[in-house]
Design a protein around this motif. Structure first.
Motif, PDB file in Angstrom:
ATOM      1  N   GLU A 101       0.892  -1.156   0.033  1.00  0.00           N
ATOM      2  CA  GLU A 101      -0.079  -0.070   0.017  1.00  0.00           C
ATOM      3  C   GLU A 101       0.939   1.282  -0.020  1.00  0.00           C
ATOM      4  OE1 GLU A 101      -3.671   2.056   2.552  1.00  0.00           O
ATOM      5  OE2 GLU A 101      -2.882   0.115   2.990  1.00  0.00           O
ATOM      6  N   ALA A 102       1.869   1.157   0.908  1.00  0.00           N
ATOM      7  CA  ALA A 102       2.887   2.490   0.789  1.00  0.00           C
ATOM      8  C   ALA A 102       3.542   2.590  -0.450  1.00  0.00           C
ATOM      9  CB  ALA A 102       3.721   2.227   2.154  1.00  0.00           C
ATOM     10  N   ILE A 103       3.964   1.357  -0.950  1.00  0.00           N
ATOM     11  CA  ILE A 103       4.598   1.369  -2.511  1.00  0.00           C
ATOM     12  C   ILE A 103       3.717   2.032  -3.377  1.00  0.00           C
ATOM     13  CG2 ILE A 103       5.516   0.183  -4.102  1.00  0.00           C
ATOM     14  CD1 ILE A 103       6.618  -1.696  -1.900  1.00  0.00           C
ATOM     15  N   THR A 118       2.835   5.933  -7.360  1.00  0.00           N
ATOM     16  CA  THR A 118       1.545   6.660  -8.010  1.00  0.00           C
ATOM     17  C   THR A 118       0.892   7.715  -7.612  1.00  0.00           C
ATOM     18  OG1 THR A 118      -0.198   5.186  -7.170  1.00  0.00           O
ATOM     19  CG2 THR A 118       1.216   4.160  -8.749  1.00  0.00           C
ATOM     20  N   LEU A 119       1.317   8.178  -6.492  1.00  0.00           N
ATOM     21  CA  LEU A 119       0.613   9.082  -5.429  1.00  0.00           C
ATOM     22  C   LEU A 119      -0.932   8.991  -5.630  1.00  0.00           C
ATOM     23  CD1 LEU A 119       2.442  12.078  -7.515  1.00  0.00           C
ATOM     24  CD2 LEU A 119       3.147  10.998  -5.234  1.00  0.00           C
ATOM     25  N   GLY A 120      -1.203   7.808  -5.128  1.00  0.00           N
ATOM     26  CA  GLY A 120      -2.591   7.303  -4.840  1.00  0.00           C
ATOM     27  C   GLY A 120      -3.491   7.305  -6.060  1.00  0.00           C
ATOM     28  N   HIS A 121      -3.087   7.200  -7.148  1.00  0.00           N
ATOM     29  CA  HIS A 121      -3.722   7.069  -8.407  1.00  0.00           C
ATOM     30  C   HIS A 121      -4.083   5.569  -9.100  1.00  0.00           C
ATOM     31  CE1 HIS A 121      -3.769  11.214  -9.245  1.00  0.00           C
ATOM     32  NE2 HIS A 121      -2.500  11.134  -9.345  1.00  0.00           N
ATOM     33  N   GLN A 163      12.926  -1.868   2.236  1.00  0.00           N
ATOM     34  CA  GLN A 163      11.812  -2.594   2.764  1.00  0.00           C
ATOM     35  C   GLN A 163      12.595  -4.080   2.933  1.00  0.00           C
ATOM     36  OE1 GLN A 163       7.862  -2.541   1.642  1.00  0.00           O
ATOM     37  NE2 GLN A 163       8.003  -0.057   1.877  1.00  0.00           N
ATOM     38  N   TRP A 164      13.073  -4.486   1.906  1.00  0.00           N
ATOM     39  CA  TRP A 164      13.856  -6.098   2.014  1.00  0.00           C
ATOM     40  C   TRP A 164      14.823  -6.045   2.852  1.00  0.00           C
ATOM     41  CZ3 TRP A 164      13.564  -7.080  -3.750  1.00  0.00           C
ATOM     42  CH2 TRP A 164      12.276  -7.554  -4.375  1.00  0.00           C
ATOM     43  N   ASP A 165      15.825  -4.860   2.856  1.00  0.00           N
ATOM     44  CA  ASP A 165      17.012  -4.725   3.822  1.00  0.00           C
ATOM     45  C   ASP A 165      16.524  -4.727   5.394  1.00  0.00           C
ATOM     46  OD1 ASP A 165      18.624  -5.063   1.620  1.00  0.00           O
ATOM     47  OD2 ASP A 165      19.532  -2.941   1.542  1.00  0.00           O
TER      48      ASP A 165
END
Length: 500
Positions: free
Chosen positions: A292-294, A299-302, A363-365
């Motif tokens: 969701e954050a990605i 996409t700036l929420g688009h 996020q993986w690290d």
């Protein structure tokens, strides 16, 4: 032997006969996608698909409501056993004025289904034989029933080409300047620059296209295209970056439309090599990602967060299936318990994926991986992807129709030709269900089969779904009635230009 008039000569005859001057109304579409070949069976690249839609008509077409309508075929019948399709062709002509016959249609569909150079034959794998019963009657015989066969007759490579043109001039000449059956024909092609098209005077839809000239201009730089549309140098920008959507949309005379698509962004793990051949690694990698954050950041929420390995725009998409939930602490614990903490992963990316890659790496690290980013150009990326010479990458794909068969065959089926989007994922049950769903005519039963496919592929983490993306195309306000369909087809034949 039929006399063939080259496109440039035909154009000169049309213009001289009608008194039309060279400065016709022209629509200019700038795209990052290259046009590399004009033979519709040779490539499934986006730039070529967008050109094929203008150069070639198909037996069926999609209406504004998204439903199948007659195209070059006026009518059709299907036998009770689902194995024989009989189509009656309308009176239509190629761009050189010669008749489009059932023989041309049989030749065209046989090429896409059987030719060794066909880049994407999956939709026509069930086709046993295509024959002309008479000049206007085409008969298709299938090896087994295919529920999406009619809709597949509308996709880009089902284009109807001239048998005489291909055979008389040869495939190489045809691929650079074909006799066309669609709304436009080639005026001039400058590879790596632009493809200039002019209206086909023999197009079967009377009074169309309304716009005389089209320029498909290749501009790889996103910022350059945005500057061009804002300055009025082009009429359409094919793909405004998310960060520039509001800026471009705020310019007088320009509108950015978020148009429906079947585009799905995914993480592609290579199932044939360590460490992603290990389900535990794939599961930890999925749990580490805040999708969701990605989605919001990129996409700036688009766009919409993806929950399935299939697009939410497809039939039988299941909104109830889910990949592992975001749980970075759980991901780290999973790695620790299996002696995998500190697992090194190399992520291959192209320049356009830099932002997504930055977020994935962080996020993986944070969850206990050690991520290295390998930056390559698009050509090398594709070569390494198809050769399985990578560990993990991020990319997207789309589907040509609303039916999920082709999407499953491309992205999830290990034995259908593309090695599950070159991830080398192979689940025998998914492969069996793919074939079963293709043959199943009952809607409820097909829905259950595709729901099962989605659940299995998520359990296996064949891919990690990220988000479902609309198209972000910018249009000059002087362009009316133009859109890009989910099948990557411009609706140019019905579009108009107003003003200068």
């Amino acid at each position: 032997m039929t006399l063939r008039i080259p496109s440039a000569v035909a154009l000169a005859l049309v213009l001289s006969g009608t008194g039309v001057v060279a400065q016709q109304d022209t629509i200019r579409i700038a795209s990052p996608n290259q046009v590399t070949v004009l033979d519709p069976i040779i490539s499934a690249a986006a730039g070529n698909i967008e050109a094929y839609g203008q150069l070639y008509a198909r037996l069926l077409r999609k209406g504004a409501d998204g439903k199948l309508q007659p195209g070059l075929a006026e009518s059709w019948t299907i036998s009770d056993d689902g194995l024989t399709y009989t189509l009656e062709l309308r009176d239509a002509k190629f761009s050189d004025g010669t008749a489009i016959t059932a023989e041309d249609a049989a030749f065209s569909l046989t090429r896409v289904a059987k030719d060794k150079n066909s880049a994407y034959p999956a939709g026509f794998a069930p086709l046993k034989e295509a024959v002309a019963i008479d000049e206007d009657t085409l008969q298709l015989t299938l090896e087994h029933p295919s529920a999406p066969m009619l809709s597949n007759l509308e996709i880009f490579n089902a284009a109807i080409v001239s048998k005489d043109d291909v055979e008389e001039r040869g495939e190489e000449a045809f691929a650079t300047n074909p006799v066309s059956s669609g709304p436009y024909m080639v005026k001039e092609w400058k590879p790596n620059d632009r493809l200039s098209l002019v209206a086909n005077p023999y197009f079967w839809r009377e009074g169309l296209p309304k716009i005389q000239n089209v320029e498909l201009i290749e501009v790889s730089d996103d910022n350059a295209r945005a500057t061009m549309i804002m300055a009025g140098e082009i009429d359409v920008d094919r793909g405004v970056p998310w960060a520039q959507v509001d800026e471009v949309n705020g310019v007088d005379g320009v509108t950015v439309k978020l148009e429906p698509s079947t585009v799905t962004y995914v993480v592609l793990p290579n199932h044939s090599k360590p460490p992603f051949d290990n389900l535990t690694v794939r599961k930890a990698a999925a749990m580490a990602l805040d999708r969701e954050a990605i989605t919001k950041a990129v996409t700036l929420g688009h766009a919409t967060v993806a929950n399935s390995t299939l697009s939410n725009a497809l039939k039988y998409y299941d909104p109830n299936v889910q990949p592992p939930a975001y749980d970075p602490e759980g991901a780290r614990k999973l790695l620790e318990e299996n002696g995998l903490l500190g697992t090194e992963i190399t992520m291959m990316i192209v320049p356009a994926s830099e932002q997504i890659a930055t977020l994935l790496k962080a996020q993986w690290d944070a969850a206990g991986f050690k991520t290295t980013v390998e930056r390559v150009d698009a050509g090398l990326w594709w070569s390494k992807l198809t050769d399985a010479d990578y560990q993990v990458t991020a990319s997207w794909y789309y589907n040509e129709t609303e039916d999920p068969d082709l999407a499953v065959r491309w992205a999830l089926c290990g034995t259908c030709g593309s090695n599950s989007y070159y991830t080398r994922y192979n689940n025998e049950e998914v492969d069996r269900l793919t074939d079963e769903a293709l043959r199943e005519a009952n809607e409820e039963k097909r829905a259950k089969l595709y729901s099962r496919i989605q659940q299995i592929s998520l359990d296996d983490l064949s891919q990690i779904p990220l988000y479902y993306s609309p198209f972000t195309n910018a249009y000059s306000d002087r362009v009316k009635g133009l859109s890009l369909t989910p099948a990557l087809q411009w609706t140019l034949e019905e579009a108009e230009l107003t003003g200068n």
